[in-house]
Design a protein around this motif. Structure first.
Motif, PDB file in Angstrom:
ATOM      1  N   ASN A 121       0.778  -1.638   0.116  1.00  0.00           N
ATOM      2  CA  ASN A 121       0.076  -0.348  -0.456  1.00  0.00           C
ATOM      3  C   ASN A 121       0.752   1.418  -0.390  1.00  0.00           C
ATOM      4  O   ASN A 121       1.676   1.373   1.056  1.00  0.00           O
ATOM      5  N   TYR A 122       0.407   2.672  -0.945  1.00  0.00           N
ATOM      6  CA  TYR A 122       0.881   3.516  -0.479  1.00  0.00           C
ATOM      7  C   TYR A 122      -0.015   4.270   0.541  1.00  0.00           C
ATOM      8  O   TYR A 122      -0.963   5.017  -0.075  1.00  0.00           O
ATOM      9  N   MET A 123       1.012   4.842   1.340  1.00  0.00           N
ATOM     10  CA  MET A 123       0.137   5.455   2.622  1.00  0.00           C
ATOM     11  C   MET A 123       0.429   6.547   1.933  1.00  0.00           C
ATOM     12  O   MET A 123       1.943   7.166   2.732  1.00  0.00           O
ATOM     13  N   ILE A 124       0.149   7.799   2.795  1.00  0.00           N
ATOM     14  CA  ILE A 124       0.102   9.260   2.482  1.00  0.00           C
ATOM     15  C   ILE A 124      -0.283   9.987   3.917  1.00  0.00           C
ATOM     16  O   ILE A 124      -1.138  10.167   4.368  1.00  0.00           O
ATOM     17  N   GLU A 125       0.562  10.046   4.751  1.00  0.00           N
ATOM     18  CA  GLU A 125       0.316  10.749   6.013  1.00  0.00           C
ATOM     19  C   GLU A 125       1.697  12.030   6.187  1.00  0.00           C
ATOM     20  O   GLU A 125       2.682  12.123   5.895  1.00  0.00           O
ATOM     21  N   ARG A 126       0.615  13.112   6.348  1.00  0.00           N
ATOM     22  CA  ARG A 126       1.026  14.680   6.513  1.00  0.00           C
ATOM     23  C   ARG A 126       2.299  15.009   5.443  1.00  0.00           C
ATOM     24  O   ARG A 126       3.441  15.320   5.312  1.00  0.00           O
ATOM     25  N   ASN A 127       1.349  14.949   4.403  1.00  0.00           N
ATOM     26  CA  ASN A 127       1.666  15.342   3.549  1.00  0.00           C
ATOM     27  C   ASN A 127       3.357  14.961   2.504  1.00  0.00           C
ATOM     28  O   ASN A 127       3.784  15.385   1.751  1.00  0.00           O
ATOM     29  N   GLU A 128       3.601  13.115   3.472  1.00  0.00           N
ATOM     30  CA  GLU A 128       4.333  12.224   2.700  1.00  0.00           C
ATOM     31  C   GLU A 128       3.977  11.144   2.482  1.00  0.00           C
ATOM     32  O   GLU A 128       3.143  10.309   3.607  1.00  0.00           O
ATOM     33  N   GLY A 129       4.446  10.322   1.512  1.00  0.00           N
ATOM     34  CA  GLY A 129       4.091   8.879   1.556  1.00  0.00           C
ATOM     35  C   GLY A 129       4.932   8.380   1.376  1.00  0.00           C
ATOM     36  O   GLY A 129       5.807   8.134   1.106  1.00  0.00           O
ATOM     37  N   ARG A 130       4.341   6.861   1.830  1.00  0.00           N
ATOM     38  CA  ARG A 130       5.489   6.058   2.249  1.00  0.00           C
ATOM     39  C   ARG A 130       4.490   4.327   1.351  1.00  0.00           C
ATOM     40  O   ARG A 130       3.660   4.072   1.704  1.00  0.00           O
ATOM     41  N   TRP A 131       5.591   3.089   0.720  1.00  0.00           N
ATOM     42  CA  TRP A 131       5.188   2.462   0.545  1.00  0.00           C
ATOM     43  C   TRP A 131       4.952   1.623   2.024  1.00  0.00           C
ATOM     44  O   TRP A 131       6.677   1.367   2.736  1.00  0.00           O
ATOM     45  N   LYS A 132       4.327   0.753   1.859  1.00  0.00           N
ATOM     46  CA  LYS A 132       4.058  -0.523   3.177  1.00  0.00           C
ATOM     47  C   LYS A 132       4.197  -1.673   2.495  1.00  0.00           C
ATOM     48  O   LYS A 132       3.080  -1.367   2.059  1.00  0.00           O
ATOM     49  N   VAL A 162       8.532   9.168   0.005  1.00  0.00           N
ATOM     50  CA  VAL A 162      10.118   9.636   0.922  1.00  0.00           C
ATOM     51  C   VAL A 162      10.356   8.207   0.969  1.00  0.00           C
ATOM     52  O   VAL A 162      10.028   6.703   2.060  1.00  0.00           O
ATOM     53  N   TRP A 163      11.972   8.156   1.106  1.00  0.00           N
ATOM     54  CA  TRP A 163      12.535   6.744   1.720  1.00  0.00           C
ATOM     55  C   TRP A 163      13.341   6.740   2.459  1.00  0.00           C
ATOM     56  O   TRP A 163      14.180   7.814   2.756  1.00  0.00           O
TER      57      TRP A 163
END
Length: 909
Positions: A811-822, A907-908
């Motif tokens: 899943n691609y999650m966007i939290e606080r205007n930052e994207g992270r893959w989980k 964001v990595w």
């Protein structure tokens, strides 16, 4: 006057004494008399046909031919012994120069008389000897052409050779014999003993006649020493000096003074010993194409000893000689086989008895008149690689192909063996050249013998019957054998049964021929037809059209078939002869030998073609046999190995495709624009996008059990003790993608979890202290489940299985205007390496060490994973066919720079 009387007294004493010389005279008369009788049935216009017809249909003429042959051989031997005896016991011969000269020339003429008789057989041995003699004569300075013509005549006629044999040389030899011996008639006792001895030999041993099939071709026994000399000379014409030296030595021995005679005698002795050594070498240690051979070597008996196996005369043949007279002429000869096997049907035109006879495939003795003799050394099931040179690979059939086949992967199993040894930690890399015929006794090699290596062309076919789902190996017949309904109805055959409906050997190679071997391992045959293997037992199979039970009781479930199968294409429609039967080169893996690629038929731009007149012989013959006239046609050529695709052609700027078995014509389509007009996917292989599914399995465990009933696939016999393979579930999924690195650049290809496994070798002798082996290796795959429609963008960029993480939730999650893959894996981590059980690489991790069954195939690196997932993050909002995503295919980096503020890139950490 006193000297004359003494001379006459010595002559009378000599006449009353049996010597090698007197027996030689007796043999000479046997040669003359038998030659006169033999001239009646002999036809100089068709010598080979004439001699073969005599051999199979006229026992009395055969006996006379045998007498003529054996008496001439003994005449030569006895004459040479007499010369040696004469020179050895006479301190000084002291002949007059004229007599000595004629005697010296007579030795040469004697060999020419023998050799011309050998040439009159007109068989393969004779043709080669004739060519050698003509070539040498033509190389004599100034008079070469005239000398060759005066000896042999025109190349298409035996008339002058015949005249020389029965008249010129024979008369000359007769004059020398009379002049030297002072005798015209032999002593009657010498003649009777000689006749009885030759008659006995002639009854039990027939004069040799080459079947024109055996690739080993040699001159007569007294000529093979000379052939050996020619083999070593860079300038064969120098061998002419050998004749001159021989004549000179004989002359000097006859006339020279004591000292000269002393040295020339010893010179002759040395020459004789040396020549006898070369003769032995030529007879017993030279095989096909004059290559070295020796007892115990494969095909030694066939290539060397066939010259010494000759049947005797049978005055009551096991067939009616009239049948032979009515039988067809087979490649210039008559065969006794066709006198009994007259009602057999079912042959293809190119393999009918009228075209190639029986002996071309089945061996035996085509000139024997007794059933036992005719069937001696017969090949009941031809085509097996151990006997292929004696059947399919004989001189006038397919010798080039039979030479190539053992180099192909279906014969060597190089990749299979190399990978297995690599997985057992018995070699450092999986890319070494190996061969199934060189297996040792290691744990890996025993594993191969127990479970893997039955599927090779060298595995012999030992029973009559059609190719079926259980067939393995069979050499040439593995692909080219077809049974009609009538032929099947005759099965099983008894040992004495004469076959009425012969199975057909032809080019009609169906998918059923491939199924037996290619329904295992990668399961290409079943994949192609749309069947996926399950772990269900026969009794558990649902009563449904979606399931299939094959002959070895494995159960398959229906899946999507390959688009080419749906269109009616068979395996051989894509794969050509050089790809399947080898091209003479050794290859490490299947992908190295594979030649045909999708782009060879689905052409973008101007195609590469070859004209019909420029085809190699094999391709031209196959094309003509399948499709008739090929004149003026231009065929497509493979990009990789530059082989012609003879079932394609280009006409008026349109490329056409012909189905090989049916001849149906199809128009070849160019690839879709999305496949060729974008930069982002330029390094994707066609199969990485167009493979609909691939068979996979994980959790395999191998152990050796010394008590387990096993099978040796090399010896084809049961044994005690075997490797046992325990597997998990079989699955059908879209394949994972990986990188194949080469000098041309990286290519993205489909891969499958070929070897996520453990191996326990402790029970195998010699490995008691070895630790258990664990591997996490993916394998490059060619699933043969092609779909016309390619994979979706998300199936690659948003799919953890495709990237190599294994099944799970990505899943691609966007939290606080930052994207992270989980990523959350479906399977638990394996204790051996802490990666999910089906993963190839860790999520956003690099893998090192052994990662695949090839040295050039790797999972995506972290940086590559990031690029893939960055595109995937775009796909969480934008549709695949949106203008934004289409633009990304041309310049993704530029697109990112001009993205909207709403776009949140990952964001990595």
């Amino acid at each position: 006057m006193e000297k004359v009387l003494k001379s006459e007294t010595k002559a009378k004493k000599w006449k009353n004494k049996s010597t090698f010389g007197t027996y030689a005279i007796a043999m000479f008369w046997l040669v003359l008399v038998s030659g006169i009788f033999l001239a009646v049935p002999f036809d100089v216009e068709s010598p080979y046909l004439s001699v073969s017809t005599i051999a199979v249909s006229n026992p009395w003429a055969s006996l006379i031919r045998n007498i003529h042959y054996w008496s001439s051989q003994f005449f030569l031997i006895l004459t040479l012994i007499h010369l040696y005896d004469h020179f050895h016991y006479k301190k000084r011969i002291g002949l007059k120069k004229g007599v000595a000269f004629r005697l010296s020339i007579g030795v040469l003429i004697l060999f020419l008389a023998m050799l011309t008789g050998f040439l009159l057989k007109g068989d393969a041995d004779s043709e080669q000897a004739r060519q050698i003699l003509q070539t040498l004569a033509e190389r004599v300075p100034l008079i070469g052409k005239a000398l060759a013509f005066s000896l042999i005549g025109s190349s298409d006629s035996y008339q002058l050779i015949y005249v020389h044999h029965i008249a010129t040389f024979t008369v000359f030899v007769g004059v020398i014999v009379v002049e030297h011996s002072k005798l015209i008639w032999p002593r009657y006792t010498d003649f009777i003993y000689s006749f009885l001895g030759v008659l006995a030999i002639s009854y039990f041993l027939s004069a040799p006649l080459h079947d024109n099939l055996n690739p080993t071709v040699k001159g007569p026994w007294y000529f093979v020493g000379f052939q050996e000399i020619l083999h070593w000379l860079s300038h064969p014409e120098w061998s002419v000096f050998m004749f001159l030296i021989l004549v000179l030595l004989v002359y000097l021995v006859s006339t020279g003074k004591k000292k000269v005679s002393y040295f020339t005698k010893r010179g002759l002795l040395v020459f004789t010993a040396f020549y006898l050594l070369l003769t032995v070498i030529g007879l017993f240690f030279r095989g096909e194409r004059w290559e070295w051979t020796y007892p115990g070597k494969i095909n030694y008996s066939y290539s060397v000893l066939h010259n010494f196996k000759s049947p005797g005369i049978k005055f009551s043949p096991d067939f009616n000689s009239a049948e032979i007279s009515n039988a067809a002429v087979i490649q210039g000869r008559k065969e006794s086989c066709l006198a009994c096997h007259t009602e057999t049907t079912g042959f293809s035109a190119s393999h009918s008895p009228e075209a190639i006879g029986c002996a071309s495939c089945h061996g035996g003795n085509p000139f024997a008149t007794a059933k036992t003799q005719a069937h001696r050394n017969m090949i009941l099931i031809p085509g097996n690689l151990t006997t292929a040179r004696q059947s399919c690979g004989t001189t006038q059939c397919h010798p080039e192909i039979v030479e190539r086949v053992p180099t192909g992967l279906m014969s060597t199993l190089s990749g299979m063996i190399s990978v297995d040894r690599f997985v057992f930690n018995e070699q450092d890399n999986p890319d070494q050249l190996t061969d199934v015929h060189q297996l040792g006794n290691s744990a890996a090699d025993e594993h191969l013998r127990n479970l893997c290596v039955r599927c090779h062309l060298g595995n012999p076919k030992t029973e009559y019957g059609p190719v079926n789902e259980s067939s393995r190996g069979g050499g040439c017949l593995a692909c080219h054998l077809n049974y009609s309904t009538d032929a099947k109805n005759e099965l099983p055959l008894s040992k004495t049964q004469i076959v009425k409906a012969h199975p057909t050997v032809n080019l009609q190679v169906s998918n059923d021929h491939c199924f037996g071997c290619h329904s295992r391992s990668g399961r290409i045959s079943t994949n192609y037809e749309g069947w996926h293997e399950t772990t269900l037992e026969k009794e558990q199979m649902p009563d449904s059209s979606n399931y299939r039970l094959i002959e070895d009781s494995r159960v398959f479930i229906k899946k999507q078939e390959d688009v080419h199968h749906k269109l009616g294409l068979e395996c051989i429609d894509c794969h050509h002869s050089y790809e399947l039967m080898g091209d003479g080169n050794l290859y490490k893996h299947q992908e190295n030998q594979q030649d045909v690629a999708c782009a060879d038929c689905h052409i973008q731009g101007k195609p590469t073609t070859i004209k019909a007149e420029n085809l190699d012989n094999e391709s031209a013959l196959i094309a003509a046999l399948r499709f008739g006239s090929i004149a003026e046609k231009e065929f497509l050529v493979t990009k990789k190995h530059k082989h012609a695709l003879v079932n394609t052609f280009v006409e008026n700027d349109t490329a056409f495709f012909l189905k090989k078995n049916s001849g149906e014509k199809m128009v070849l389509k160019a690839p879709a624009s999305v496949c060729v007009r974008n930069n982002a996917h330029s390094n994707l292989s066609c199969s990485s996008c167009h493979t609909s599914w691939a068979p996979t399995c994980i959790g395999c465990h191998n152990l050796y059990d010394s008590e387990e009933p096993g099978y040796n696939m090399i010896k084809n016999e049961e044994q005690k003790g075997s490797w046992v393979e325990l597997v998990g579930d079989y699955m059908a999924k879209q394949p994972t993608l990986g990188l194949r690195k080469s000098a041309e650049g990286d290519e993205i290809i489909p891969v499958v979890p070929g070897m996520i496994l453990t191996i326990d070798k402790t029970a195998y002798p010699g490995n008691e202290n070895d630790p258990a082996i664990f591997h996490r290796l993916y394998a490059p795959s060619a699933p043969h489940t092609t779909s016309a429609k390619g994979r979706s963008c998300k199936s690659c960029h948003n799919n953890p299985l495709a990237i190599g993480f294994g099944e799970g939730t990505l899943n691609y999650m966007i939290e606080r205007n930052e994207g992270r893959w989980k990523f959350e894996a479906f399977y638990e981590n394996d204790k051996h390496d802490n990666l999910p059980a089906d993963a190839w690489t860790g999520f956003l991790q690099n893998r090192t060490g052994n990662v695949s069954t090839r040295s050039d195939v790797f999972p995506f690196t972290v940086e590559q994973q990031k690029k893939i997932l960055t595109a995937g993050s775009c796909l969480t909002c934008h549709a695949e066919d949106s203008e934004v995503m289409k633009a990304s295919l041309e310049n993704f980096e530029k697109l990112l720079q001009n993205r909207s503020k709403k776009c949140v890139l990952p964001v990595w950490k």
